[in-house]
Scaffold this motif. Structure first.
Motif, PDB file in Angstrom:
ATOM      1  N   TYR A 116       0.847  -1.190   0.000  1.00 51.88           N
ATOM      2  CA  TYR A 116       0.000   0.000   0.000  1.00 51.88           C
ATOM      3  C   TYR A 116       0.883   1.241   0.000  1.00 51.88           C
ATOM      4  O   TYR A 116       2.052   1.209   0.416  1.00 51.88           O
ATOM      5  CB  TYR A 116      -0.901   0.034   1.237  1.00 51.88           C
ATOM      6  N   ASP A 117       0.312   2.352  -0.429  1.00 55.75           N
ATOM      7  CA  ASP A 117       1.030   3.612  -0.371  1.00 55.75           C
ATOM      8  C   ASP A 117       1.275   4.007   1.081  1.00 55.75           C
ATOM      9  O   ASP A 117       0.483   3.692   1.979  1.00 55.75           O
ATOM     10  CB  ASP A 117       0.225   4.723  -1.062  1.00 55.75           C
ATOM     11  N   LEU A 129     -13.373   1.137   5.139  1.00 51.83           N
ATOM     12  CA  LEU A 129     -13.164  -0.005   6.033  1.00 51.83           C
ATOM     13  C   LEU A 129     -12.418  -1.115   5.308  1.00 51.83           C
ATOM     14  O   LEU A 129     -11.583  -1.803   5.902  1.00 51.83           O
ATOM     15  CB  LEU A 129     -14.510  -0.524   6.547  1.00 51.83           C
ATOM     16  N   GLY A 130     -12.732  -1.295   4.022  1.00 56.32           N
ATOM     17  CA  GLY A 130     -12.054  -2.341   3.267  1.00 56.32           C
ATOM     18  C   GLY A 130     -10.551  -2.128   3.218  1.00 56.32           C
ATOM     19  O   GLY A 130      -9.776  -3.069   3.394  1.00 56.32           O
ATOM     20  N   GLU A 131     -10.125  -0.876   2.984  1.00 61.39           N
ATOM     21  CA  GLU A 131      -8.686  -0.602   2.941  1.00 61.39           C
ATOM     22  C   GLU A 131      -8.062  -0.777   4.314  1.00 61.39           C
ATOM     23  O   GLU A 131      -6.967  -1.342   4.440  1.00 61.39           O
ATOM     24  CB  GLU A 131      -8.420   0.815   2.421  1.00 61.39           C
ATOM     25  N   SER A 140       2.559  -6.078   4.980  1.00 65.72           N
ATOM     26  CA  SER A 140       3.747  -6.493   5.732  1.00 65.72           C
ATOM     27  C   SER A 140       4.557  -5.312   6.253  1.00 65.72           C
ATOM     28  O   SER A 140       5.323  -5.442   7.209  1.00 65.72           O
ATOM     29  CB  SER A 140       4.638  -7.365   4.845  1.00 65.72           C
ATOM     30  N   SER A 141       4.388  -4.123   5.652  1.00 69.08           N
ATOM     31  CA  SER A 141       5.128  -2.948   6.119  1.00 69.08           C
ATOM     32  C   SER A 141       4.456  -2.273   7.306  1.00 69.08           C
ATOM     33  O   SER A 141       4.988  -1.319   7.862  1.00 69.08           O
ATOM     34  CB  SER A 141       5.269  -1.927   4.981  1.00 69.08           C
ATOM     35  N   LYS A 142       3.253  -2.746   7.685  1.00 67.75           N
ATOM     36  CA  LYS A 142       2.503  -2.199   8.823  1.00 67.75           C
ATOM     37  C   LYS A 142       2.337  -0.678   8.690  1.00 67.75           C
ATOM     38  O   LYS A 142       2.648   0.091   9.597  1.00 67.75           O
ATOM     39  CB  LYS A 142       3.185  -2.553  10.137  1.00 67.75           C
ATOM     40  N   SER A 143       1.827  -0.280   7.550  1.00 72.60           N
ATOM     41  CA  SER A 143       1.699   1.146   7.253  1.00 72.60           C
ATOM     42  C   SER A 143       0.709   1.867   8.162  1.00 72.60           C
ATOM     43  O   SER A 143       0.707   3.099   8.221  1.00 72.60           O
ATOM     44  CB  SER A 143       1.274   1.341   5.790  1.00 72.60           C
ATOM     45  N   LEU A 144      -0.150   1.132   8.862  1.00 69.26           N
ATOM     46  CA  LEU A 144      -1.117   1.763   9.768  1.00 69.26           C
ATOM     47  C   LEU A 144      -0.506   2.179  11.096  1.00 69.26           C
ATOM     48  O   LEU A 144      -1.101   2.978  11.828  1.00 69.26           O
ATOM     49  CB  LEU A 144      -2.279   0.804  10.045  1.00 69.26           C
ATOM     50  N   SER A 145       0.654   1.662  11.427  1.00 71.00           N
ATOM     51  CA  SER A 145       1.247   1.904  12.751  1.00 71.00           C
ATOM     52  C   SER A 145       1.430   3.398  13.006  1.00 71.00           C
ATOM     53  O   SER A 145       2.108   4.102  12.246  1.00 71.00           O
ATOM     54  CB  SER A 145       2.599   1.196  12.858  1.00 71.00           C
ATOM     55  N   GLY A 146       0.803   3.880  14.085  1.00 66.28           N
ATOM     56  CA  GLY A 146       0.965   5.264  14.503  1.00 66.28           C
ATOM     57  C   GLY A 146       0.246   6.283  13.644  1.00 66.28           C
ATOM     58  O   GLY A 146       0.388   7.489  13.886  1.00 66.28           O
TER      59      GLY A 146
END
Length: 237
Positions: A116-117, A129-131, A140-146
């Protein structure tokens, strides 16, 4: 059922379809926006067929009214018009909390990706919600973190756990009949009334195990704010 009854039902049915597609956005409770032209075309064809049938029947009746009796349609045939009148008088709402209450393993969103970007830092990102579920499950890069995100959906209570409720939305590929419930668990916020539409701002709570529980639980969101909103014109993802 005689031709007069058939024609009347066609007129009512075609008129109902045209009404919910051309005079309102009610059709979005049942199908994707892209189906509107097809519904308009189908409604127009059915309506015209009904009108033509009525004209032909009235002309035929005028020519033969002194020779024989056409008879009457069975009363039960008019029961076929009940769904049509339901659309006119009480349009069924979009799928909501009742359809999303199951706490079985959630359905994986369509087109979940592994890349993901990058999300912008220091900015609240509007996200479907889907994204969000796709990122939580498969990025795998855990782009949602923080990162702070804003999710839109309706409130659904949790039956099994008292420390959470769900912001949910129905995802459809074609129509409401193929809908699946997408849900994100909301933590640290009081639940609004069931089925209330809300915008929830918060941050993803990464699983303590360090592993993404793909397809086994709803991802969790530490809420910062919850704001009630009107139902969107397009209720589905």
């Amino acid at each position: 059922m005689n031709r007069l009854t058939q024609s009347m039902i066609l007129v009512l049915l075609g008129g109902a379809v045209l009404r919910i597609t051309m005079l309102s956005t009610t059709y979005l409770n049942y199908v994707k926006p892209g189906f509107r032209p097809f519904l308009v075309a189908a409604g127009a064809v059915v309506f015209v067929l009904g009108v033509v049938g009525l004209i032909q029947e009235w002309r035929g009746s005028a020519e033969t009214e002194h020779h024989h009796d056409h008879g009457h349609a069975p009363r039960v045939a008019w029961l076929l018009t009940l769904p049509v009148f339901a659309i006119y008088l009480i349009a069924p709402p979009a799928l909501g909390a009742f359809s999303a209450k199951s706490e079985d393993a959630p359905a994986q969103p369509v087109a979940a990706l592994d890349a993901y970007d990058t999300l912008p830092a220091g900015k609240v990102t509007d996200m479907t919600l889907g994204e969000f579920i796709g990122r939580a499950w498969g990025d795998s890069s855990k782009s949602l973190s923080g990162r702070q995100v804003k999710l839109t959906g309706f409130a659904v209570p949790s039956v099994k756990k008292k420390d959470r409720w769900y912001v949910a939305r129905i995802q459809i590929a074609c129509c409401a009949a193929d809908g699946i419930a997408l849900k994100v668990a909301v933590l640290d916020a009081a639940m609004p009334p069931e089925n209330t539409w809300v915008e929830v701002t918060g941050t993803w709570r990464e699983p303590k195990s360090g592993k993404l529980p793909v397809g086994t639980v709803a991802p969790e969101l530490d809420a910062i704010s919850v704001t009630g909103i009107p139902q969107p014109v397009e209720p589905y993802e």
